[in-house]
Design a protein around this motif. Structure first.
Motif, PDB file in Angstrom:
ATOM      1  N   GLU A 145     -35.982 -29.411 -13.310  1.00  0.00           N
ATOM      2  CA  GLU A 145     -36.246 -28.017 -13.692  1.00  0.00           C
ATOM      3  C   GLU A 145     -37.562 -27.587 -13.107  1.00  0.00           C
ATOM      4  N   SER A 146     -37.550 -26.543 -12.261  1.00  0.00           N
ATOM      5  CA  SER A 146     -38.774 -26.047 -11.662  1.00  0.00           C
ATOM      6  C   SER A 146     -39.547 -25.231 -12.677  1.00  0.00           C
ATOM      7  N   PRO A 147     -40.887 -25.029 -12.495  1.00  0.00           N
ATOM      8  CA  PRO A 147     -41.683 -24.216 -13.444  1.00  0.00           C
ATOM      9  C   PRO A 147     -41.116 -22.822 -13.604  1.00  0.00           C
ATOM     10  N   GLU A 148     -40.582 -22.255 -12.529  1.00  0.00           N
ATOM     11  CA  GLU A 148     -40.044 -20.899 -12.632  1.00  0.00           C
ATOM     12  C   GLU A 148     -38.800 -20.864 -13.506  1.00  0.00           C
ATOM     13  N   GLU A 149     -38.025 -21.911 -13.454  1.00  0.00           N
ATOM     14  CA  GLU A 149     -36.789 -21.920 -14.238  1.00  0.00           C
ATOM     15  C   GLU A 149     -37.037 -22.132 -15.719  1.00  0.00           C
ATOM     16  N   ALA A 150     -38.219 -22.736 -16.064  1.00  0.00           N
ATOM     17  CA  ALA A 150     -38.488 -23.058 -17.461  1.00  0.00           C
ATOM     18  C   ALA A 150     -38.613 -21.820 -18.314  1.00  0.00           C
ATOM     19  N   ASP A 151     -39.019 -20.710 -17.731  1.00  0.00           N
ATOM     20  CA  ASP A 151     -39.227 -19.485 -18.511  1.00  0.00           C
ATOM     21  C   ASP A 151     -37.948 -18.725 -18.751  1.00  0.00           C
ATOM     22  N   VAL A 152     -36.864 -19.055 -18.038  1.00  0.00           N
ATOM     23  CA  VAL A 152     -35.632 -18.307 -18.205  1.00  0.00           C
ATOM     24  C   VAL A 152     -34.535 -19.284 -18.577  1.00  0.00           C
ATOM     25  N   VAL A 153     -34.206 -19.346 -19.848  1.00  0.00           N
ATOM     26  CA  VAL A 153     -33.189 -20.254 -20.344  1.00  0.00           C
ATOM     27  C   VAL A 153     -32.177 -19.445 -21.124  1.00  0.00           C
ATOM     28  N   VAL A 154     -30.946 -19.611 -20.767  1.00  0.00           N
ATOM     29  CA  VAL A 154     -29.895 -18.852 -21.427  1.00  0.00           C
ATOM     30  C   VAL A 154     -28.943 -19.826 -22.091  1.00  0.00           C
ATOM     31  N   GLU A 155     -28.607 -19.548 -23.335  1.00  0.00           N
ATOM     32  CA  GLU A 155     -27.661 -20.386 -24.046  1.00  0.00           C
ATOM     33  C   GLU A 155     -26.272 -20.186 -23.439  1.00  0.00           C
ATOM     34  N   SER A 156     -25.768 -21.226 -22.860  1.00  0.00           N
ATOM     35  CA  SER A 156     -24.479 -21.096 -22.205  1.00  0.00           C
ATOM     36  C   SER A 156     -23.342 -20.925 -23.174  1.00  0.00           C
ATOM     37  N   THR A 157     -23.549 -21.380 -24.485  1.00  0.00           N
ATOM     38  CA  THR A 157     -22.484 -21.278 -25.483  1.00  0.00           C
ATOM     39  C   THR A 157     -22.720 -20.129 -26.456  1.00  0.00           C
ATOM     40  N   ALA A 158     -23.489 -19.119 -26.054  1.00  0.00           N
ATOM     41  CA  ALA A 158     -23.801 -17.999 -26.947  1.00  0.00           C
ATOM     42  C   ALA A 158     -22.551 -17.307 -27.420  1.00  0.00           C
ATOM     43  N   GLU A 159     -21.575 -17.166 -26.530  1.00  0.00           N
ATOM     44  CA  GLU A 159     -20.358 -16.449 -26.913  1.00  0.00           C
ATOM     45  C   GLU A 159     -19.567 -17.202 -27.970  1.00  0.00           C
ATOM     46  N   GLU A 160     -19.907 -18.560 -28.088  1.00  0.00           N
ATOM     47  CA  GLU A 160     -19.206 -19.342 -29.110  1.00  0.00           C
ATOM     48  C   GLU A 160     -19.992 -19.401 -30.422  1.00  0.00           C
ATOM     49  N   VAL A 161     -21.360 -19.411 -30.297  1.00  0.00           N
ATOM     50  CA  VAL A 161     -22.201 -19.596 -31.484  1.00  0.00           C
ATOM     51  C   VAL A 161     -22.447 -18.284 -32.215  1.00  0.00           C
ATOM     52  N   LEU A 162     -22.713 -17.197 -31.534  1.00  0.00           N
ATOM     53  CA  LEU A 162     -23.122 -15.943 -32.154  1.00  0.00           C
ATOM     54  C   LEU A 162     -22.112 -15.388 -33.156  1.00  0.00           C
ATOM     55  N   PRO A 163     -20.832 -15.345 -32.864  1.00  0.00           N
ATOM     56  CA  PRO A 163     -19.890 -14.806 -33.863  1.00  0.00           C
ATOM     57  C   PRO A 163     -19.936 -15.574 -35.180  1.00  0.00           C
ATOM     58  N   GLU A 164     -20.095 -16.902 -35.109  1.00  0.00           N
ATOM     59  CA  GLU A 164     -20.159 -17.680 -36.350  1.00  0.00           C
ATOM     60  C   GLU A 164     -21.442 -17.383 -37.118  1.00  0.00           C
ATOM     61  N   ASP A 165     -22.550 -17.290 -36.344  1.00  0.00           N
ATOM     62  CA  ASP A 165     -23.824 -16.963 -37.010  1.00  0.00           C
ATOM     63  C   ASP A 165     -23.768 -15.583 -37.652  1.00  0.00           C
ATOM     64  N   ILE A 166     -23.183 -14.632 -36.931  1.00  0.00           N
ATOM     65  CA  ILE A 166     -23.088 -13.268 -37.478  1.00  0.00           C
ATOM     66  C   ILE A 166     -22.257 -13.265 -38.761  1.00  0.00           C
ATOM     67  N   ARG A 167     -21.165 -14.063 -38.740  1.00  0.00           N
ATOM     68  CA  ARG A 167     -20.310 -14.108 -39.925  1.00  0.00           C
ATOM     69  C   ARG A 167     -21.082 -14.684 -41.124  1.00  0.00           C
ATOM     70  N   ILE A 168     -21.868 -15.774 -40.854  1.00  0.00           N
ATOM     71  CA  ILE A 168     -22.637 -16.386 -41.936  1.00  0.00           C
ATOM     72  C   ILE A 168     -23.698 -15.430 -42.466  1.00  0.00           C
ATOM     73  N   LEU A 169     -24.407 -14.772 -41.518  1.00  0.00           N
ATOM     74  CA  LEU A 169     -25.446 -13.819 -41.938  1.00  0.00           C
ATOM     75  C   LEU A 169     -24.849 -12.662 -42.723  1.00  0.00           C
ATOM     76  N   LYS A 170     -23.672 -12.191 -42.304  1.00  0.00           N
ATOM     77  CA  LYS A 170     -23.023 -11.093 -43.011  1.00  0.00           C
ATOM     78  C   LYS A 170     -22.649 -11.509 -44.429  1.00  0.00           C
ATOM     79  N   GLU A 171     -22.131 -12.747 -44.572  1.00  0.00           N
ATOM     80  CA  GLU A 171     -21.782 -13.225 -45.909  1.00  0.00           C
ATOM     81  C   GLU A 171     -23.021 -13.346 -46.794  1.00  0.00           C
ATOM     82  N   ARG A 172     -24.119 -13.833 -46.183  1.00  0.00           N
ATOM     83  CA  ARG A 172     -25.351 -13.962 -46.965  1.00  0.00           C
ATOM     84  C   ARG A 172     -25.866 -12.584 -47.389  1.00  0.00           C
TER      85      ARG A 172
END
Length: 223
Positions: free
Chosen positions: A42-69
């Motif tokens: 990982e180059s220094p330039e790449e360290a500042d830009v990290v994207v969750e590759s599984t966001a499309e899988e994790v976010l809906p579940e998190d949103i559902r949990i937050l909504k229930e809470r």
């Protein structure tokens, strides 16, 4: 653990150098058939830009949990608010009832005493009527004495007692001096006359006796 995909920064100043390094790695790959390890670094330039590759899988579940809470928190808040309103209403009703009961107690607190006082009032009325009919002073005097005794007995049952005065030493806690009499016939500060009877109720002075008090005049000394 979620995999991460690194997105390099598009930096024009380093573009030429990166292309040269890439050509070098391609050539090395063609010659050796092994991928250079720096490709996976990982180059220094790449360290500042990290994207969750599984966001499309994790976010809906998190949103559902937050909504229930959020919904659960909102439900609890509504319950607490309802409980508060009910408690406030109960307390308001309690204060109103307590105030009404206190007013009733104050209004009828002397009812029992008044009922016991009424027979004495009846005797007064009969004594006056008899005196008007007979014009007999002795009969009237005897009736008044009897009524006075009844009244004192009633007061005694309520804890009301007369304060001793004549012959007692003056006590400012129980007696009120209305006159001072210069005399040596009695000990100094002795009560020689009661002008008005004082009373205590259950041991507490409710009206001091009005009295005249003996006082020894000072003897002037020569020289």
């Amino acid at each position: 653990m979620a995999n991460k995909r690194k997105i390099p920064i598009n930096d024009n100043s380093a573009q030429n150098s990166s292309e040269s390094e890439a050509q070098h790695r391609d050539k090395e790959l063609e010659e050796t058939g092994v991928v250079p390890p720096e490709v996976f670094s990982e180059s220094p330039e790449e360290a500042d830009v990290v994207v969750e590759s599984t966001a499309e899988e994790v976010l809906p579940e998190d949103i559902r949990i937050l909504k229930e809470r959020c919904e659960e928190a909102e439900r609890r808040a509504e319950e607490e608010h309802d409980n508060f309103l009910r408690t406030l209403a109960d307390f308001t009703n309690y204060r109103r009832r307590a105030r009404e009961e206190l007013e009733q107690v104050r209004k009828f607190a002397t009812e029992d005493f008044i009922i016991r006082l009424l027979p004495i009032l009846d005797n007064f009325e009969r004594a006056i009527k008899a005196a008007e009919e007979t014009k007999n002073f002795d009969s009237l005097h005897g009736g008044v004495i009897l009524i006075l005794r009844q009244l004192r007995d009633l007061l005694a049952k309520e804890g009301v007692e007369p304060i001793k005065a004549v012959g007692e030493k003056f006590d400012p806690m129980k007696h009120e001096a209305v006159a001072r009499v210069d005399t040596t016939e009695y000990p100094d500060e002795t009560i020689i006359e009661e002008v008005r009877t004082g009373y205590t109720m259950n041991g507490r002075v409710i009206r001091p006796s009005a009295v005249k008090v003996a006082h020894h005049p000072r003897v002037e000394q020569d020289g």
